[in-house]
Design a protein around this motif. Structure first.
Motif, PDB file in Angstrom:
ATOM      1  N   GLY A   1     -30.834  13.951 -38.785  1.00 26.98           N
ATOM      2  CA  GLY A   1     -31.236  13.291 -37.459  1.00 26.98           C
ATOM      3  C   GLY A   1     -31.131  12.077 -37.232  1.00 26.98           C
ATOM      4  O   GLY A   1     -30.907  11.528 -36.317  1.00 26.98           O
ATOM      5  N   GLU A   2     -30.574  11.251 -38.369  1.00 24.96           N
ATOM      6  CA  GLU A   2     -30.060   9.820 -38.087  1.00 24.96           C
ATOM      7  C   GLU A   2     -29.186   9.542 -37.225  1.00 24.96           C
ATOM      8  O   GLU A   2     -28.972   8.612 -36.731  1.00 24.96           O
ATOM      9  CB  GLU A   2     -30.438   9.148 -39.636  1.00 24.96           C
ATOM     10  N   ALA A   3     -28.211  10.491 -37.751  1.00 22.24           N
ATOM     11  CA  ALA A   3     -26.897  10.760 -36.927  1.00 22.24           C
ATOM     12  C   ALA A   3     -27.109  10.483 -35.306  1.00 22.24           C
ATOM     13  O   ALA A   3     -26.344   9.756 -34.626  1.00 22.24           O
ATOM     14  CB  ALA A   3     -25.912  11.683 -37.434  1.00 22.24           C
ATOM     15  N   MET A   4     -28.022  11.726 -34.950  1.00 19.74           N
ATOM     16  CA  MET A   4     -28.118  11.532 -33.567  1.00 19.74           C
ATOM     17  C   MET A   4     -28.902  10.441 -33.018  1.00 19.74           C
ATOM     18  O   MET A   4     -28.675   9.952 -31.830  1.00 19.74           O
ATOM     19  CB  MET A   4     -28.936  13.026 -33.040  1.00 19.74           C
ATOM     20  N   ALA A   5     -29.873  10.092 -33.662  1.00 21.80           N
ATOM     21  CA  ALA A   5     -30.935   8.784 -33.320  1.00 21.80           C
ATOM     22  C   ALA A   5     -29.988   7.450 -33.279  1.00 21.80           C
ATOM     23  O   ALA A   5     -30.316   6.597 -32.398  1.00 21.80           O
ATOM     24  CB  ALA A   5     -32.169   8.740 -34.119  1.00 21.80           C
ATOM     25  N   SER A   6     -28.848   7.542 -33.989  1.00 17.89           N
ATOM     26  CA  SER A   6     -28.242   6.078 -34.029  1.00 17.89           C
ATOM     27  C   SER A   6     -26.953   6.274 -33.057  1.00 17.89           C
ATOM     28  O   SER A   6     -26.174   5.284 -32.919  1.00 17.89           O
ATOM     29  CB  SER A   6     -27.668   6.128 -35.345  1.00 17.89           C
ATOM     30  N   GLY A   7     -26.723   7.269 -32.334  1.00 14.81           N
ATOM     31  CA  GLY A   7     -25.617   7.177 -31.470  1.00 14.81           C
ATOM     32  C   GLY A   7     -24.337   7.993 -31.775  1.00 14.81           C
ATOM     33  O   GLY A   7     -23.374   7.851 -31.106  1.00 14.81           O
ATOM     34  N   HIS A   8     -24.232   8.414 -33.160  1.00 11.62           N
ATOM     35  CA  HIS A   8     -23.279   9.035 -33.668  1.00 11.62           C
ATOM     36  C   HIS A   8     -22.811  10.491 -33.233  1.00 11.62           C
ATOM     37  O   HIS A   8     -21.893  11.083 -33.749  1.00 11.62           O
ATOM     38  CB  HIS A   8     -23.080   8.880 -35.105  1.00 11.62           C
ATOM     39  N   GLY A   9     -23.821  11.086 -32.604  1.00  6.50           N
ATOM     40  CA  GLY A   9     -23.883  12.275 -32.490  1.00  6.50           C
ATOM     41  C   GLY A   9     -22.797  12.762 -31.409  1.00  6.50           C
ATOM     42  O   GLY A   9     -21.991  13.974 -31.618  1.00  6.50           O
ATOM     43  N   GLU A  10     -22.404  12.104 -30.304  1.00  7.51           N
ATOM     44  CA  GLU A  10     -21.161  12.325 -29.477  1.00  7.51           C
ATOM     45  C   GLU A  10     -19.901  12.758 -30.175  1.00  7.51           C
ATOM     46  O   GLU A  10     -19.189  13.597 -30.031  1.00  7.51           O
ATOM     47  CB  GLU A  10     -21.161  11.387 -28.453  1.00  7.51           C
ATOM     48  N   GLN A  11     -19.497  11.608 -30.920  1.00  4.89           N
ATOM     49  CA  GLN A  11     -18.211  11.919 -31.818  1.00  4.89           C
ATOM     50  C   GLN A  11     -18.283  13.031 -32.701  1.00  4.89           C
ATOM     51  O   GLN A  11     -17.321  13.675 -32.498  1.00  4.89           O
ATOM     52  CB  GLN A  11     -18.060  10.584 -32.812  1.00  4.89           C
ATOM     53  N   LEU A  12     -19.317  13.068 -33.489  1.00  7.25           N
ATOM     54  CA  LEU A  12     -19.512  14.442 -34.232  1.00  7.25           C
ATOM     55  C   LEU A  12     -19.264  15.688 -33.504  1.00  7.25           C
ATOM     56  O   LEU A  12     -18.534  16.716 -33.920  1.00  7.25           O
ATOM     57  CB  LEU A  12     -20.634  14.414 -35.023  1.00  7.25           C
ATOM     58  N   ILE A  13     -19.872  15.976 -32.294  1.00 15.21           N
ATOM     59  CA  ILE A  13     -19.818  16.988 -31.606  1.00 15.21           C
ATOM     60  C   ILE A  13     -18.405  17.330 -30.945  1.00 15.21           C
ATOM     61  O   ILE A  13     -17.632  18.432 -30.789  1.00 15.21           O
ATOM     62  CB  ILE A  13     -20.773  16.826 -30.498  1.00 15.21           C
TER      63      ILE A  13
END
Length: 437
Positions: free
Chosen positions: A32-44
Motif C-alpha cells: 500500500g505504501e507504493a500507492m500512497a506515495s504516488g509510485h502506483g502509476e509507473q507500476l501499473i
C-alpha cells in the motif's frame, strides 16, 4: 559495440526473457505504501507492458497506510497483536471501504488509454471477485481477532479461467467465508497462497527494501528458503520483512519456482529484475540460479561462445566443436540462468599421476567474483579423486593468477611425455605446476 540508442542493445539482450516469460503466470504484490506515495502509476504501466508481452498476471495489493489514515481521521485507535490489528466492526468498515477504493483506482488506471500515454492502444480487462476464501484467526493468546482472518483456499480454477481469457486478475486483501462474512487478510499471505494454488512461475513482492543485504551491506542476489528462514525469525513480527520472507519461503517450499523481493522505490526494479540476467533485487528459490557443475553436450554452444573472444585474443588455443564434444567429460562449467559464464577442463595423465588444468575462462561481465577460484578448487577436488599428485597449466597471459594460487614455474621436462610431445613451441607458453600433496 557502441549504439546511438542504448536501449536498443538492452532490448536485444532482453529478448530471451521476453520469450521465456510469455505464457507464464506471475503473482505480484504491491504494498500500500507504493500507492500512497504516488509510485502506483509507473507500476501499473509496467504491469500493462508485461500483459502485452503475454505474461499472465495476478495482482494483489496492500492497504495498510490508507486504512491507518482512515482510522486516524475517525479517531479510531486499533488494537494490535503480533503485527495484526483486531478487525472489529468499525475497523472492518474502513478496511472494506479502502479496499474497494484502491481496487477501483487500480481498475481505472488499467483502463487508461488516451493518446500520448503509455497505455494508449492497450486494452486490459481487470477482473476481481470472491476468489479468495478465508476463515477467522479466532482467539489467540486470549485475544479475539474478530474479522481478522487468514486464507483458507484460493479458487485456482476460477482464476485460471479468467487468465485463459486474457484477463488481469486483481485480488484485494480480503477473503470471504461460506457463512457470507468478509475478513481482513494480510496481502502477502494472499499473494503467497495464490502463487502456490496457481503453480505460478514467479511471486514478486514489491515493498520498501530493495532486497536482502549481508552484514557488510552487500545485496544478496539469491537465497534458498533455508538461508532466508533465520532472517525471517530475527525480524520483527508483523513487519514487512517478516511478512515478505514468510510468503517467499512458503511459496518456494510449495513449488513456486522463484520469488523476487524488490523495492517499489526503484523506478526500474520490476522490469530490471525480469529482463536482465543479474536482476536488481533478491531472489529466493530452491533451485540454484548460478551453479558449478559437470559439462554436458548441450553446453557446447555456450562453451564456444564463451571461449571465442579469448581465442581471438590469443589467450587460449582454439578448440573446435568436435574437440569439445570429444573432451566434454573433462570440463566443468558455471551456468548462470541458462548462460555458461565460466569453464575449466581437467585432463588427467594417469601414468604420470598428473593433471592439466586447461581452458580456465570466465565471461568478461562476471570476473572479480571468485568464479575462477571456484573452478580451480573443484578441479583440484576432481584431480585428487583420480589420484593426481600435481596439476600443471600452460599459459601465455595469466601467469600471475596461477602464481597467486600456489603454482610455480617449471620446465617442459616436468610434463608427462604425451603432453611434452604435443607442446606448441611457437606459442612459448609458460609451464606452471602445483603440488596437490
Amino acid at each position: 559495440m557502441n549504439t546511438r540508442f542504448p536501449f536498443v542493445e538492452w532490448f536485444r539482450n532482453s529478448s530471451p526473457y521476453i520469450n521465456a516469460h510469455r505464457g507464464r503466470t506471475f503473482v505480484i504484490l504491491i504494498e500500500g505504501e507504493a500507492m500512497a506515495s504516488g509510485h502506483g502509476e509507473q507500476l501499473i504501466q509496467d504491469l500493462a507492458l508485461l500483459h502485452t508481452l503475454g505474461v499472465r498476471l495476478v495482482v494483489t495489493y496492500g492497504i495498510r497506510p490508507q486504512v491507518n489514515q482512515a482510522l486516524s481521521a475517525e479517531g479510531i485507535e486499533p488494537q494490535r497483536h503480533a503485527g495484526r490489528w483486531v478487525a472489529d466492526h468499525a475497523i472492518m468498515r474502513c478496511v472494506e471501504r479502502v479496499a474497494a477504493e484502491q481496487r477501483l483506482w487500480l481498475e481505472a488506471r488499467l483502463s487508461l488509454g488516451l493518446p500520448n500515454t503509455p497505455l494508449h492502444g492497450v486494452e486490459l480487462t481487470a477482473v476481481s471477485g470472491n476468489l479468495v476464501m478465508a476463515k477467522p484467526l479466532g482467539v489467540r493468546h486470549g485475544i479475539d481477532f474478530d474479522h481478522s482472518g487468514e486464507v483458507r483456499r484460493v479458487r485456482a480454477g476460477a482464476i485460471e479461467d479468467l487468465l485463459e481469457r486474457g484477463a488481469l486478475v486483481v485480488l484485494p486483501p480480503l477473503g470471504f467465508s461460506s457463512t457470507g462474512e468478509v475478513f481482513d487478510l494480510d496481502a502477502a499471505e494472499v499473494a503467497q497462497h495464490a502463487a502456490v494454488a496457481l503453480k505460478a512461475d514467479k511471486l514478486i513482492l514489491l515493498g520498501e527494501a530493495d532486497g536482502l543485504h549481508d552484514d557488510s551491506g552487500q545485496l544478496q542476489r539469491q537465497l534458498t528458503p533455508a538461508d532466508a528462514e533465520p532472517l525471517r525469525l530475527a525480524s520483527v513480527p508483523g513487519s514487512e520483512l517478516a511478512r515478505h520472507l514468510g510468503a517467499a519461503c512458503e511459496a518456494a517450499r510449495h513449488g513456486v519456482g522463484r520469488t523476487h523481493l524488490l523495492s517499489w522505490h526503484d523506478h526500474d526494479a520490476l522490469l530490471g529484475e525480469l529482463f536482465t540476467r543479474d536482476g536488481v533485487g533478491t531472489m529466493i528459490t530452491r533451485h540454484r540460479y548460478e551453479q558449478l557443475r559437470c559439462a554436458e553436450l548441450g553446453d557446447i554452444a555456450g562453451l564456444l561462445e564463451l571461449l571465442r573472444p579469448l581465442e581471438e585474443r590469443g589467450m587460449l588455443v582454439e578448440r573446435s566443436r568436435e574437440r569439445l564434444e570429444h573432451e566434454i567429460d573433462d570440463y566443468l562449467v558455471i551456468e548462470r540462468d541458462g548462460m555458461i559464464v565460466g569453464c575449466a577442463a581437467l585432463h588427467v595423465f594417469p601414468d604420470a599421476h598428473m593433471g592439466e588444468l586447461a581452458c580456465v575462462a570466465v565471461h568478461k561481465d562476471y570476473r572479480g567474483g571468485a568464479r575462477g577460484e571456484l573452478l580451480l578448487a573443484e578441479a583440484e577436488r576432481r584431480a585428487r579423486r583420480h589420484d593426481v599428485a600435481s596439476l600443471f597449466a600452460l599459459t601465455t597471459h595469466t601467469t600471475h593468477w596461477f602464481f597467486e594460487r600456489g603454482f610455480r614455474a617449471s620446465t617442459i621436462d616436468a610434463l608427462p611425455p604425451l603432453r611434452r610431445d604435443a607442446y606448441n613451441h611457437a606459442r612459448k607458453s609458460k609451464i606452471l605446476i602445483k603440488s596437490l600433496d
